[in-house]
Design a protein around this motif. Structure first.
Motif, PDB file in Angstrom:
ATOM      1  N   SER A  25     -12.195  64.220 -46.743  1.00 27.69           N
ATOM      2  CA  SER A  25     -12.466  62.825 -46.705  1.00 27.69           C
ATOM      3  C   SER A  25     -12.398  62.319 -45.307  1.00 27.69           C
ATOM      4  CB  SER A  25     -11.752  61.864 -47.575  1.00 27.69           C
ATOM      5  OG  SER A  25     -12.009  60.361 -47.497  1.00 27.69           O
ATOM      6  N   ILE A  26     -13.353  61.444 -44.938  1.00 21.88           N
ATOM      7  CA  ILE A  26     -13.207  60.773 -43.478  1.00 21.88           C
ATOM      8  C   ILE A  26     -12.518  59.517 -43.648  1.00 21.88           C
ATOM      9  CG2 ILE A  26     -15.168  61.987 -42.398  1.00 21.88           C
ATOM     10  CD1 ILE A  26     -16.644  59.372 -42.928  1.00 21.88           C
ATOM     11  N   HIS A  27     -12.281  58.858 -44.772  1.00 23.43           N
ATOM     12  CA  HIS A  27     -11.459  57.774 -45.070  1.00 23.43           C
ATOM     13  C   HIS A  27     -10.372  57.731 -45.925  1.00 23.43           C
ATOM     14  CE1 HIS A  27     -14.693  55.591 -42.707  1.00 23.43           C
ATOM     15  NE2 HIS A  27     -15.661  55.995 -43.338  1.00 23.43           N
ATOM     16  N   LYS A  28      -9.492  57.247 -45.769  1.00 24.42           N
ATOM     17  CA  LYS A  28      -8.290  56.842 -47.111  1.00 24.42           C
ATOM     18  C   LYS A  28      -8.312  55.757 -47.288  1.00 24.42           C
ATOM     19  CE  LYS A  28      -4.921  58.260 -49.237  1.00 24.42           C
ATOM     20  NZ  LYS A  28      -4.940  59.270 -50.603  1.00 24.42           N
ATOM     21  N   LEU A  29      -8.993  55.395 -48.509  1.00 23.14           N
ATOM     22  CA  LEU A  29      -9.268  54.137 -49.163  1.00 23.14           C
ATOM     23  C   LEU A  29      -7.931  53.558 -49.971  1.00 23.14           C
ATOM     24  CD1 LEU A  29     -12.980  54.183 -49.815  1.00 23.14           C
ATOM     25  CD2 LEU A  29     -11.861  53.293 -47.961  1.00 23.14           C
ATOM     26  N   PRO A  30      -7.689  52.549 -49.989  1.00 27.82           N
ATOM     27  CA  PRO A  30      -6.770  52.176 -50.902  1.00 27.82           C
ATOM     28  C   PRO A  30      -7.381  52.007 -52.403  1.00 27.82           C
ATOM     29  CG  PRO A  30      -7.550  49.923 -49.860  1.00 27.82           C
ATOM     30  CD  PRO A  30      -7.999  51.364 -49.145  1.00 27.82           C
ATOM     31  N   PRO A  31      -6.387  52.451 -53.210  1.00 31.14           N
ATOM     32  CA  PRO A  31      -6.871  52.457 -54.851  1.00 31.14           C
ATOM     33  C   PRO A  31      -7.855  51.318 -55.369  1.00 31.14           C
ATOM     34  CG  PRO A  31      -4.442  52.947 -54.622  1.00 31.14           C
ATOM     35  CD  PRO A  31      -4.843  52.502 -53.236  1.00 31.14           C
ATOM     36  N   ASP A  32      -7.564  50.026 -54.948  1.00 29.22           N
ATOM     37  CA  ASP A  32      -8.289  48.979 -55.293  1.00 29.22           C
ATOM     38  C   ASP A  32      -9.770  48.876 -54.638  1.00 29.22           C
ATOM     39  OD1 ASP A  32      -7.270  48.238 -52.911  1.00 29.22           O
ATOM     40  OD2 ASP A  32      -7.247  46.051 -53.490  1.00 29.22           O
ATOM     41  N   ARG A  33      -9.812  49.864 -53.616  1.00 23.82           N
ATOM     42  CA  ARG A  33     -11.126  49.869 -52.904  1.00 23.82           C
ATOM     43  C   ARG A  33     -11.891  51.143 -52.988  1.00 23.82           C
ATOM     44  NH1 ARG A  33     -10.270  48.638 -47.183  1.00 23.82           N
ATOM     45  NH2 ARG A  33     -12.705  49.257 -47.171  1.00 23.82           N
TER      46      ARG A  33
END
Length: 237
Positions: A25-33
């Protein structure tokens, strides 16, 4: 000969499609997003490519319809995934949401890519956005008990899954005509709806003999997509 990729993330997807592995993944998103996505109406090869792009952007494939935030569909299609997601999914979008998000290298606002299917909405006389709103306000089959005869098509397990998603209760044993009659007339008893098919009508003779309606599977299938209880259109005569 050298091959150059203008988008490095296109290279990631192509490379991992050969290895059949999950791309980084190129992004580490928070769970709610983090979008949790279900795909329906596409062939398996296309789904595999969509999944790789989803993973690159930091999204996940939903474990179940209850955890699905985005349903990606080619059109309105009465698959189990589509129908059971209606009461819980936040967004029903076209594949353009994922394709354009991949080009932008981040998830775009899904409200820009709502699924529109005028042909299906005319055929079934409904509005998808309105159906989603109704499904998430009150489950369509809440307060109903179903008995579904075993030869039903789609399969019995499929129909049970869809009816349950609408909060319908499934009876494990065939009720007598008297039980159905009592439930239909008794104010304190839940209504029993009989669902059957042409091949199973011999199981329903006692219902017909006592003027109890037996409906075909469209009562559930079309009822779920339109979020309307239609008692007039689907009974066997």
């Amino acid at each position: 000969m050298h091959i150059f990729f203008s988008c490095p993330f296109c290279f990631i997807v192509l490379f991992f499609s050969r290895l059949d592995e999950r791309p980084p993944s190129i992004h580490k998103l928070p769970p709610d997003r983090t979008p949790h996505v279900i795909f329906t109406g596409f062939n398996s090869i296309i789904v595999q490519e969509y999944m790789k792009k989803l993973y690159v952007l930091g999204g996940e494939v939903a474990e179940s319809s209850a955890k699905c935030t985005h349903l990606v569909a080619a059109k309105v299609i009465r698959t189990v995934k589509f129908l059971v997601s209606l009461p819980t999914v936040q967004n029903i979008v076209t594949s353009e949401w994922l394709e354009q998000s991949f080009r932008a290298q981040y998830f775009l606002d899904p409200r820009r890519f709502p699924l529109r299917d005028a042909e299906a909405e005319v055929e079934f006389n409904f509005n998808l956005e309105e159906s989603m709103r109704k499904a998430q306000t009150r489950r369509i089959f809440q307060g109903l008990h179903f008995y579904i005869t075993p030869g039903i098509c789609p399969s019995l397990s499929t129909m049970r899954t869809i009816a349950s998603a609408g909060d319908g209760r499934l009876l494990p044993k065939q009720p007598s005509w008297q039980q159905v009659f009592d439930h239909q007339r008794g104010k304190s008893l839940p209504e029993i709806v009989i669902i059957s098919c042409s091949n199973d009508l011999h199981l329903c003779k006692n219902y017909f003999a006592h003027s109890i309606d037996v409906h075909n599977g469209e009562f559930i299938l079309t009822g779920m997509i339109t979020q309307k209880l239609d008692y007039e259109t689907y009974p066997f005569l």
